[in-house]
Design a protein around this motif. Structure first.
Motif, PDB file in Angstrom:
ATOM      1  N   GLN A  38       4.495   4.725   4.361  1.00 29.61           N
ATOM      2  CA  GLN A  38       3.763   5.853   4.305  1.00 29.61           C
ATOM      3  C   GLN A  38       3.870   7.374   4.108  1.00 29.61           C
ATOM      4  O   GLN A  38       4.739   7.447   5.019  1.00 29.61           O
ATOM      5  CB  GLN A  38       2.677   4.572   4.824  1.00 29.61           C
ATOM      6  N   ALA A  39       3.940   7.546   3.123  1.00 27.05           N
ATOM      7  CA  ALA A  39       4.429   9.098   3.348  1.00 27.05           C
ATOM      8  C   ALA A  39       2.840   9.917   3.449  1.00 27.05           C
ATOM      9  O   ALA A  39       2.030   8.951   3.455  1.00 27.05           O
ATOM     10  CB  ALA A  39       5.149   9.526   1.811  1.00 27.05           C
ATOM     11  N   PRO A  40       3.166  11.348   4.350  1.00 24.56           N
ATOM     12  CA  PRO A  40       2.075  12.131   4.780  1.00 24.56           C
ATOM     13  C   PRO A  40       1.598  12.174   3.012  1.00 24.56           C
ATOM     14  O   PRO A  40       2.067  12.339   2.059  1.00 24.56           O
ATOM     15  CB  PRO A  40       2.408  13.704   4.821  1.00 24.56           C
ATOM     16  N   GLY A  41       0.086  12.190   3.739  1.00 21.29           N
ATOM     17  CA  GLY A  41      -1.131  11.993   1.648  1.00 21.29           C
ATOM     18  C   GLY A  41      -0.984  10.651   1.043  1.00 21.29           C
ATOM     19  O   GLY A  41      -1.876  10.981  -0.334  1.00 21.29           O
ATOM     20  N   LYS A  42      -0.049   9.655   1.247  1.00 22.98           N
ATOM     21  CA  LYS A  42       0.020   8.935  -0.069  1.00 22.98           C
ATOM     22  C   LYS A  42      -0.683   7.143   0.765  1.00 22.98           C
ATOM     23  O   LYS A  42      -0.677   7.213   2.120  1.00 22.98           O
ATOM     24  CB  LYS A  42       1.313   9.091  -0.008  1.00 22.98           C
ATOM     25  N   GLU A  43      -1.031   6.054  -0.411  1.00 22.79           N
ATOM     26  CA  GLU A  43      -0.997   5.033   0.367  1.00 22.79           C
ATOM     27  C   GLU A  43       0.723   4.924   0.751  1.00 22.79           C
ATOM     28  O   GLU A  43       1.269   4.938   0.946  1.00 22.79           O
ATOM     29  CB  GLU A  43      -1.967   4.128  -0.985  1.00 22.79           C
ATOM     30  N   ARG A  44       0.106   3.475   1.522  1.00 27.13           N
ATOM     31  CA  ARG A  44       1.158   2.266   1.965  1.00 27.13           C
ATOM     32  C   ARG A  44       1.539   1.578   1.047  1.00 27.13           C
ATOM     33  O   ARG A  44       1.165   1.368   0.014  1.00 27.13           O
ATOM     34  CB  ARG A  44       0.605   1.995   3.112  1.00 27.13           C
ATOM     35  N   GLU A  45       3.309   1.670   0.834  1.00 24.52           N
ATOM     36  CA  GLU A  45       4.391   0.774  -0.656  1.00 24.52           C
ATOM     37  C   GLU A  45       4.783   0.159  -0.227  1.00 24.52           C
ATOM     38  O   GLU A  45       4.957   0.409   1.180  1.00 24.52           O
ATOM     39  CB  GLU A  45       3.877   2.244  -1.142  1.00 24.52           C
ATOM     40  N   PHE A  46       4.542  -0.816  -0.900  1.00 23.28           N
ATOM     41  CA  PHE A  46       5.279  -2.037  -0.276  1.00 23.28           C
ATOM     42  C   PHE A  46       6.884  -1.218  -0.795  1.00 23.28           C
ATOM     43  O   PHE A  46       7.483  -0.419  -1.570  1.00 23.28           O
ATOM     44  CB  PHE A  46       5.543  -2.954  -1.339  1.00 23.28           C
ATOM     45  N   VAL A  47       8.138  -1.828   0.369  1.00 22.71           N
ATOM     46  CA  VAL A  47      10.028  -1.843  -0.140  1.00 22.71           C
ATOM     47  C   VAL A  47       9.532  -2.634  -0.500  1.00 22.71           C
ATOM     48  O   VAL A  47      10.865  -2.730  -1.185  1.00 22.71           O
ATOM     49  CB  VAL A  47      10.466  -0.870   1.471  1.00 22.71           C
ATOM     50  N   ALA A  48       9.891  -4.094   0.724  1.00 21.77           N
ATOM     51  CA  ALA A  48      10.875  -5.078   0.577  1.00 21.77           C
ATOM     52  C   ALA A  48      10.125  -6.517   1.304  1.00 21.77           C
ATOM     53  O   ALA A  48       9.866  -6.209   1.723  1.00 21.77           O
ATOM     54  CB  ALA A  48      12.377  -4.981   1.144  1.00 21.77           C
ATOM     55  N   SER A  49      10.612  -7.753   0.641  1.00 19.51           N
ATOM     56  CA  SER A  49      10.530  -8.597   1.834  1.00 19.51           C
ATOM     57  C   SER A  49      10.812  -9.579   1.747  1.00 19.51           C
ATOM     58  O   SER A  49      12.322  -9.372   0.884  1.00 19.51           O
ATOM     59  CB  SER A  49       8.109  -9.235   1.360  1.00 19.51           C
ATOM     60  N   ILE A  50      11.007 -10.797   2.562  1.00 20.10           N
ATOM     61  CA  ILE A  50      11.717 -11.455   2.720  1.00 20.10           C
ATOM     62  C   ILE A  50      11.374 -12.412   3.542  1.00 20.10           C
ATOM     63  O   ILE A  50      10.043 -12.830   4.171  1.00 20.10           O
ATOM     64  CB  ILE A  50      12.941 -11.792   3.568  1.00 20.10           C
ATOM     65  N   ARG A  51      11.602 -14.330   2.283  1.00 20.80           N
ATOM     66  CA  ARG A  51      10.764 -15.535   3.137  1.00 20.80           C
ATOM     67  C   ARG A  51      11.151 -15.988   4.557  1.00 20.80           C
ATOM     68  O   ARG A  51      12.391 -15.708   4.769  1.00 20.80           O
ATOM     69  CB  ARG A  51      10.583 -16.086   1.147  1.00 20.80           C
TER      70      ARG A  51
END
Length: 121
Positions: A38-51
């Motif tokens: 999450q950058a300032p003034g922005k929504e939280r965004e997905f980066v990566a995931s692992i099962r």
């Protein structure tokens, strides 16, 4: 499940950082794990995931080819290797865990406190 993220810092563009997330006192071998930012003034965004099993892995288009998510279940650790960093990667990075979900939505049940990554130009 309490998660602790670490490894953030200040790096120049083109540099690398490795983030780690642990769950002290808990085993999360059965949890799917993700990284968001999450950058300032922005929504939280997905980066990566692992099962929980280690596959599959999912990446946001913006980080494909530069970031690598991995997990070491023996050490209860999930890592995010970040290479070729850009100023637009600057954000607070959060790790997350969920028993069932491992997608791109911030629908994970458990979250860490975040670690700051700053990339200077």
């Amino acid at each position: 499940v309490q998660l602790q993220a670490s490894g953030g810092g200040l790096v120049q563009a083109g540099g690398s950082l490795r983030l780690s997330c642990v769950a002290p006192g808990r085993t999360f071998t059965s949890y799917n794990l993700g990284w968001f930012r999450q950058a300032p003034g922005k929504e939280r965004e997905f980066v990566a995931s692992i099962r929980w099993s280690g596959t599959p892995t999912i990446y946001a288009d913006s980080v494909k080819g530069r970031f690598t998510i991995s997990r070491d279940n023996a050490r209860n650790t999930v890592s995010l290797q970040m290479n070729s960093l850009k100023p637009e990667d600057t954000a607070v990075y959060y790790c997350a865990a969920d028993r069932r979900y491992y997608g791109m939505s911030p629908s994970y049940d458990y979250w860490g406190q975040g670690t700051q990554v700053t990339v200077s130009s």
